[in-house]
Every structure is written in C-alpha cells, then in structure tokens.
Design a protein around this motif. Structure first.
Motif, PDB file in Angstrom:
ATOM      1  N   LEU A 118       0.820  -1.213   0.000  1.00 48.61           N
ATOM      2  CA  LEU A 118       0.000   0.000   0.000  1.00 48.61           C
ATOM      3  C   LEU A 118       0.851   1.258   0.000  1.00 48.61           C
ATOM      4  O   LEU A 118       0.606   2.196  -0.789  1.00 48.61           O
ATOM      5  CB  LEU A 118      -0.933  -0.010   1.211  1.00 48.61           C
ATOM      6  N   VAL A 119       1.850   1.323   0.867  1.00 48.12           N
ATOM      7  CA  VAL A 119       2.686   2.525   0.951  1.00 48.12           C
ATOM      8  C   VAL A 119       3.423   2.788  -0.375  1.00 48.12           C
ATOM      9  O   VAL A 119       3.410   3.919  -0.881  1.00 48.12           O
ATOM     10  CB  VAL A 119       3.678   2.405   2.125  1.00 48.12           C
ATOM     11  N   PRO A 120       4.094   1.779  -0.987  1.00 41.71           N
ATOM     12  CA  PRO A 120       4.721   2.045  -2.292  1.00 41.71           C
ATOM     13  C   PRO A 120       3.715   2.465  -3.365  1.00 41.71           C
ATOM     14  O   PRO A 120       4.022   3.327  -4.195  1.00 41.71           O
ATOM     15  CB  PRO A 120       5.375   0.702  -2.646  1.00 41.71           C
ATOM     16  N   PHE A 121       2.519   1.856  -3.352  1.00 38.95           N
ATOM     17  CA  PHE A 121       1.527   2.213  -4.360  1.00 38.95           C
ATOM     18  C   PHE A 121       1.067   3.654  -4.188  1.00 38.95           C
ATOM     19  O   PHE A 121       0.869   4.373  -5.177  1.00 38.95           O
ATOM     20  CB  PHE A 121       0.336   1.268  -4.273  1.00 38.95           C
ATOM     21  N   LEU A 122       0.902   4.088  -2.945  1.00 38.13           N
ATOM     22  CA  LEU A 122       0.528   5.487  -2.703  1.00 38.13           C
ATOM     23  C   LEU A 122       1.631   6.423  -3.185  1.00 38.13           C
ATOM     24  O   LEU A 122       1.351   7.508  -3.699  1.00 38.13           O
ATOM     25  CB  LEU A 122       0.245   5.703  -1.222  1.00 38.13           C
ATOM     26  N   GLY A 123       2.875   6.006  -3.016  1.00 33.59           N
ATOM     27  CA  GLY A 123       3.978   6.805  -3.528  1.00 33.59           C
ATOM     28  C   GLY A 123       3.947   6.917  -5.046  1.00 33.59           C
ATOM     29  O   GLY A 123       4.189   7.997  -5.606  1.00 33.59           O
ATOM     30  N   VAL A 166      -0.548   3.048 -12.361  1.00 32.17           N
ATOM     31  CA  VAL A 166      -1.809   3.208 -11.638  1.00 32.17           C
ATOM     32  C   VAL A 166      -2.984   2.744 -12.495  1.00 32.17           C
ATOM     33  O   VAL A 166      -3.905   2.061 -12.015  1.00 32.17           O
ATOM     34  CB  VAL A 166      -1.992   4.675 -11.209  1.00 32.17           C
ATOM     35  N   ILE A 167      -2.956   3.091 -13.773  1.00 35.59           N
ATOM     36  CA  ILE A 167      -4.038   2.661 -14.666  1.00 35.59           C
ATOM     37  C   ILE A 167      -4.112   1.145 -14.739  1.00 35.59           C
ATOM     38  O   ILE A 167      -5.202   0.555 -14.676  1.00 35.59           O
ATOM     39  CB  ILE A 167      -3.828   3.269 -16.075  1.00 35.59           C
ATOM     40  N   MET A 168      -2.973   0.484 -14.844  1.00 34.86           N
ATOM     41  CA  MET A 168      -2.971  -0.975 -14.910  1.00 34.86           C
ATOM     42  C   MET A 168      -3.437  -1.587 -13.591  1.00 34.86           C
ATOM     43  O   MET A 168      -4.179  -2.579 -13.582  1.00 34.86           O
ATOM     44  CB  MET A 168      -1.566  -1.477 -15.249  1.00 34.86           C
ATOM     45  N   MET A 169      -3.031  -1.020 -12.464  1.00 31.14           N
ATOM     46  CA  MET A 169      -3.471  -1.527 -11.168  1.00 31.14           C
ATOM     47  C   MET A 169      -4.981  -1.384 -11.011  1.00 31.14           C
ATOM     48  O   MET A 169      -5.660  -2.297 -10.532  1.00 31.14           O
ATOM     49  CB  MET A 169      -2.747  -0.786 -10.045  1.00 31.14           C
ATOM     50  N   VAL A 170      -5.522  -0.248 -11.406  1.00 32.56           N
ATOM     51  CA  VAL A 170      -6.964  -0.036 -11.311  1.00 32.56           C
ATOM     52  C   VAL A 170      -7.704  -0.997 -12.240  1.00 32.56           C
ATOM     53  O   VAL A 170      -8.733  -1.585 -11.867  1.00 32.56           O
ATOM     54  CB  VAL A 170      -7.313   1.427 -11.652  1.00 32.56           C
ATOM     55  N   ALA A 171      -7.170  -1.191 -13.452  1.00 36.68           N
ATOM     56  CA  ALA A 171      -7.805  -2.111 -14.398  1.00 36.68           C
ATOM     57  C   ALA A 171      -7.813  -3.539 -13.854  1.00 36.68           C
ATOM     58  O   ALA A 171      -8.826  -4.255 -13.947  1.00 36.68           O
ATOM     59  CB  ALA A 171      -7.084  -2.061 -15.746  1.00 36.68           C
ATOM     60  N   LEU A 207     -10.409  -3.771 -11.041  1.00 36.66           N
ATOM     61  CA  LEU A 207     -11.774  -3.879 -11.576  1.00 36.66           C
ATOM     62  C   LEU A 207     -12.026  -5.258 -12.172  1.00 36.66           C
ATOM     63  O   LEU A 207     -13.116  -5.830 -12.011  1.00 36.66           O
ATOM     64  CB  LEU A 207     -11.997  -2.796 -12.632  1.00 36.66           C
ATOM     65  N   LEU A 208     -11.026  -5.799 -12.856  1.00 32.96           N
ATOM     66  CA  LEU A 208     -11.161  -7.134 -13.432  1.00 32.96           C
ATOM     67  C   LEU A 208     -11.386  -8.172 -12.347  1.00 32.96           C
ATOM     68  O   LEU A 208     -12.268  -9.040 -12.461  1.00 32.96           O
ATOM     69  CB  LEU A 208      -9.909  -7.473 -14.241  1.00 32.96           C
ATOM     70  N   LEU A 209     -10.616  -8.092 -11.269  1.00 40.47           N
ATOM     71  CA  LEU A 209     -10.786  -9.032 -10.168  1.00 40.47           C
ATOM     72  C   LEU A 209     -12.145  -8.884  -9.512  1.00 40.47           C
ATOM     73  O   LEU A 209     -12.798  -9.875  -9.166  1.00 40.47           O
ATOM     74  CB  LEU A 209      -9.673  -8.819  -9.134  1.00 40.47           C
TER      75      LEU A 209
END
Length: 270
Positions: A21-26, A248-253, A256-258
C-alpha cells in the motif's frame, strides 16, 4: 472472538500495508506531481498512440497466452488427476520441477533454443529442413512461447482442484445412459470443471499482465509490453510521472477485473 482474529491478522495487515500500500501510494503521488501537479500524465497515457498500442499489444498477447496456457494445462491436469500411478508421478514431476528454475534461466534457455544460431535453427539447417534461420525470437512468437511455458504450472492447480471435486457418479450415470467418452468429456466433465477453468484463466491473465523479464529477453525490444514500457519510462527516459500513471491505470484495471470476476463467480455459485 472478533478481536482475537483481528489481533492474529494484525501482523499480516501491517506487512501488506508496508510492502504494497505505501509504495503504491507513492507511485500515485508521482503520477499527479511529476513533472508538474495535475492529471496531465493520465491524459497522455490514455491518448498517446505509443502507450495505447503497447496496452493493446499487452492485452492481446496476454489473452492469447491465457487461452494456450489453460488449454495445455487442462490436458496435463487431466493426466495428473485421472491417469495411472506412473503417469501421475511423471506429470507431477513435470509440474513441480519448473518451479525450481528461475524465470531468467528459462528465458535464456528459450533464447538458446530459438535464436538464429540456436539449437533448433542450427539442426534444422544441418539436416536440410530449412535453408535460412527462422525468426523464432525477437518477436511475439518467442514472447508467447516463453510466457505460456512459464504460466502452465500456475494454471494446473485450480484445474486440479476442480477436477478432483467432480462427482464420479455423474460420469457413471452418463456412461450408463449410453453417452460416448467424447460426449461425456465435452458435455459433462468440462462443464463440471468450469470453475477451475475460470480460476485458471484469471490467474494466468493477471500474472501475464505483469510479465517483464520474458518479454524483454525473448521480444528483444520489438514486442514491448506494459511492464517493460513502465521500466523504460522510469529508468531510461526518464519520465517518472508517465510511468507512474501507466502503473496506476494498470493496477486499477486489474482491480476492476478481479472485482468483476469475483462477482461473476459468486453469481454462478448460487
């Protein structure tokens, strides 16, 4: 009771927060602050022809890899679950041994086999099968082959779980009613294992979206996927903001897929 469960889960939740979570927020902060504050990098990521072509290539290759890997894994799993003792042992070794070999070693192994001076092209020219080397690497063929080889073992386990849960009485009933082996397989056995097929497809597709080493080595820079594009933007351009926005776009995609697939799985399980 609830407090004790939360207490036991607390170390895991803290680890996940610190590790993911912390790296992703960064990364999210980079995407809206570099090189200047705003959503300009997201606009670029969603409109730039180069980025869109890489995303489309990634989705297309990952979909093809998913179909091929799950289809091959289904045959392997069928031999593993329903074969004789010797066959089961042999297939089990074939499934487990690849986990002992790193992805880098496998990629260079395929490169040694498929390159212009590799084993396949050298032997093929020596025995006269073809006169010139075949282009088996530095293209999408090599990328797909390497990814399928790596991901087949991961597709086996959800398929094996589904196959082991098949009620043998249903198969015997279909056989007793005069159905042929082929009809039992396609109309009875395969539908009863659809949850395993679904889980294997999801697992392989999500893993394939994040592949970096195999496409970079076997693609030779000619079949760039999203993970390699992010690496290029961050470490070579450098364009940290755009690389972060694509991440970020790939993580969100993927999220949503999951979510959609889990909702579908719950709906089919009722």
């Amino acid at each position: 009771m609830l407090r004790s469960r939360l207490f036991l889960l607390a170390p895991l939740l803290v680890f996940l927060a610190l590790a993911y979570l912390v790296p992703f927020l960064g990364v999210m902060r980079w995407s809206v602050t570099l090189p200047e504050p705003g959503l300009g990098q997201y606009k670029t990521a969603l409109t730039d022809p180069l980025v869109l072509s890489v995303i489309w290539r990634t989705v297309r290759i990952c979909a093809l890899v998913t179909v091929l890997a799950v289809a091959m894994a289904y045959i392997i799993t069928l031999l593993w679950v329903r074969g004789g003792p010797v066959m089961r042992l042999f297939v089990e070794l074939c499934i487990l041994i690849p986990f002992w070999i790193s992805v880098l070693t496998r990629a260079f192994g395929w490169l040694a086999l498929l390159s212009n001076r590799g084993i396949i092209n050298t032997w093929g020219q020596e025995i006269g099968i073809f006169s010139e080397p075949l282009a088996l690497v530095r293209n999408e063929f090599g990328v797909v082959l390497g990814m399928v080889h790596f991901l087949i073992p991961f597709a086996v386990f959800p398929l094996a779980s589904a196959m082991r849960s098949v009620d043998e009485r249903v198969l015997l009933a279909a056989r007793g009613m005069g159905a042929s082996r082929a009809r039992i397989f396609w109309q009875v056995f395969v539908p009863m294992t659809k949850t395993g097929i679904f889980g294997a497809c999801l697992l392989v597709f999500v893993f394939a979206l994040g592949f970096f080493v195999t496409p970079a080595i076997l693609g030779g820079g000619r079949s760039v996927l999203v993970a390699e594009l992010i690496w290029l933007r961050i470490f070579q351009s450098p364009d940290w903001g755009l690389g972060a926005a694509i991440s970020v776009i790939m993580m969100v995609a993927i999220g949503l897929l999951l979510a959609l697939t889990m909702k579908y799985a719950k709906g089919t399980g009722r």
